[in-house]
Scaffold this motif. Structure first.
Motif, mmCIF file in Angstrom:
data_model
loop_
_atom_site.group_PDB
_atom_site.id
_atom_site.type_symbol
_atom_site.label_atom_id
_atom_site.label_comp_id
_atom_site.label_asym_id
_atom_site.label_seq_id
_atom_site.Cartn_x
_atom_site.Cartn_y
_atom_site.Cartn_z
ATOM 1 N N PRO A 145 -8.803 -0.812 -0.997
ATOM 2 C CA PRO A 145 -8.439 -0.268 -2.303
ATOM 3 C C PRO A 145 -9.199 1.033 -2.593
ATOM 4 O O PRO A 145 -8.628 1.982 -3.148
ATOM 5 C CB PRO A 145 -8.825 -1.391 -3.275
ATOM 6 N N ALA A 146 -10.461 1.104 -2.187
ATOM 7 C CA ALA A 146 -11.240 2.327 -2.456
ATOM 8 C C ALA A 146 -10.688 3.506 -1.663
ATOM 9 O O ALA A 146 -10.571 4.624 -2.186
ATOM 10 C CB ALA A 146 -12.709 2.089 -2.101
ATOM 11 N N ASN A 170 0.833 -1.210 0.000
ATOM 12 C CA ASN A 170 0.000 0.000 0.000
ATOM 13 C C ASN A 170 0.869 1.262 0.000
ATOM 14 O O ASN A 170 0.556 2.248 -0.674
ATOM 15 C CB ASN A 170 -0.928 0.021 1.221
ATOM 16 N N THR A 212 -5.795 10.045 -4.950
ATOM 17 C CA THR A 212 -6.315 11.022 -5.917
ATOM 18 C C THR A 212 -6.308 12.417 -5.288
ATOM 19 O O THR A 212 -5.881 13.398 -5.913
ATOM 20 C CB THR A 212 -7.755 10.640 -6.344
ATOM 21 N N ARG A 221 1.475 6.879 -6.835
ATOM 22 C CA ARG A 221 0.390 7.783 -7.232
ATOM 23 C C ARG A 221 0.703 9.239 -6.873
ATOM 24 O O ARG A 221 0.203 10.157 -7.523
ATOM 25 C CB ARG A 221 -0.919 7.357 -6.536
ATOM 26 N N ASP A 231 -7.396 4.611 -3.211
ATOM 27 C CA ASP A 231 -7.619 5.337 -4.463
ATOM 28 C C ASP A 231 -8.085 6.770 -4.176
ATOM 29 O O ASP A 231 -7.572 7.746 -4.725
ATOM 30 C CB ASP A 231 -8.657 4.579 -5.305
ATOM 31 N N ARG A 232 -9.064 6.901 -3.248
ATOM 32 C CA ARG A 232 -9.600 8.230 -2.941
ATOM 33 C C ARG A 232 -8.534 9.127 -2.326
ATOM 34 O O ARG A 232 -8.380 10.300 -2.701
ATOM 35 C CB ARG A 232 -10.777 8.093 -1.968
ATOM 36 N N PRO A 263 -1.923 12.570 -13.297
ATOM 37 C CA PRO A 263 -2.272 11.156 -13.147
ATOM 38 C C PRO A 263 -1.512 10.297 -14.160
ATOM 39 O O PRO A 263 -1.146 10.784 -15.210
ATOM 40 C CB PRO A 263 -3.768 11.083 -13.378
#
Ligand SMILES: Cc1ncc(COP(=O)(O)O)c(C=O)c1O
Length: 369
Positions: A351-352, A284, A359, A291, A355-356, A369
């Protein structure tokens, strides 16, 4: 006094250095040190609840009076097994463990050589110990060697963190331990950010094959990957006896609450039985770093330099507003004066959530991105 307090508040305000201690809930957590998600693990919570019933809420006295309980002894055994050390001595926090070991080992006859980036608790312990001290530039192994070669004192201790709390990089443990062996010095490694993280959770000292080495000792906190509270000094029986008998933060401090000790004991068992947790956390951390456009750090801490304290504060506030809690490190927590966002990965980030959060951080930093 009030006039002076108000003037200090003004200075903090102008420099962007105001800190608050505010309860926050409902944000995606990239700020805590609960790297393995163990603080709310039902097995850890149940162990703490059972200890509350057995021993009561507080330890009632110092460890050397009647504060030592079966919960403290079990914890020392589990810490010893997890890290592969000969013995462990539990303190009420990582801070008091560091103050305790530095003052117990230090004094005019002990030269202390430390990385300039070691934690405040180690720096405070070094000052309190009244030892002659040399701060070397961050990760400068040659400077450690030179200081050891030039020493005139009968003893020397070299102090490092295995994974640095602000920069997130790993110390060159094998090289520095070899130097310490050559110069008959003790290497003291703060594994606050290594235990539960490096070497399948058993720490960077264990991973480097240095667990149990006579010239290497470790300090730990139980408040990060182990999800509880407290701290420890790990090393030989001889070291444990010396620290127990001389560290003022051990002798004159009420023992760790038994419920916290029992929680950490259960966490140690889980870390040993479930090495996949630290692997998941590191995966993670790598995904988050990628990212956010930074190189993956050695452990859970991804450190992102952002320049001024004001910019760090503004970015942190913007991320809070978009539902993500991040660490905001400003002077004096950053020895080089560069303020940073500090993102910590957890094994239990979904994972959600990942991702949030990624971002939001990438957008705040302007990363494509
Ligand atoms: C490297 C390091 N050592 C020691 C400590 C102190 O540990 P505790 O929070 O258990 O007092 C910390 C915690 O912030 C740390 O990051």
């Amino acid at each position: 006094m009030d006039t002076w307090l108000a003037s200090r508040a003004d200075v903090r305000e102008r420099r962007g250095l105001v800190r608050t201690a505010t309860a926050r809930a409902g944000l995606i957590d990239l700020a805590s040190n609960d790297y393995l998600g163990l603080s709310a693990d039902p097995r850890v919570v149940a162990a703490a609840a059972a200890a509350l019933q057995t021993y009561g809420a507080g330890a009632r006295a110092s460890r050397v009076v009647c504060g030592t309980t079966g919960a403290h002894q079990d914890l020392e055994e589990q810490l010893r097994r997890l890290t592969g050390q000969e013995s462990a001595l539990v303190f009420s926090s990582g801070y008091t463990a560091n103050l305790g070991v530095m003052t117990a080992l230090g004094g005019p006859g002990t030269l202390i050589i430390h990385d300039a980036h070691v934690h405040a608790s180690l720096l405070d312990g070094i000052r309190l110990s009244r030892s002659p001290a040399v701060a070397v530039a961050h990760q400068d192994t040659a400077a450690i060697g030179a200081a050891l070669a030039a020493r005139t004192q009968p003893r020397a201790v070299v102090v490092l963190e295995s994974i640095y709390s602000v920069l997130g990089d790993a110390a060159a443990l094998a090289e520095v331990a070899a130097l310490c062996a050559d110069f008959d010095a003790l290497l003291l490694v703060d594994e606050a950010h290594g235990i539960g993280v490096a070497g399948d959770g058993r720490g960077a000292v264990h991973a480097a094959g240095l667990a149990g080495a006579r010239h290497v000792a470790v300090t730990a906190t139980l408040s990060k990957a182990l999800g509880s509270q407290g701290g420890a000094v790990l090393g030989s029986h001889l070291l444990r006896e010396h620290v127990l008998n001389t560290a003022r933060t051990f002798i004159f401090d009420t023992a760790l609450a038994p419920a916290a000790a029992a929680a950490a004991t259960q966490a140690c068992r889980i870390v040993r039985a479930e090495p996949e947790r630290s692997r998941r956390m590191l995966a993670n951390a790598a995904a988050l770093a990628q990212r956010c456009g930074v190189a993956a750090a050695a452990g859970a801490v991804q450190s992102i330099p952002v320049g001024s304290a004001d910019r760090a504060t503004a970015l942190t506030a913007a991320l809070h507003a978009s539902g993500v809690a991040v660490g905001c490190f400003r002077p004096p927590s950053v020895p080089d004066g560069v303020s940073r966002l500090r993102l910590t990965a957890r094994a239990n980030l979904t994972p959600a959530e990942l991702d949030r959060a990624a971002t939001a951080v990438a957008a705040a930093l302007g990363v494509m991105p």
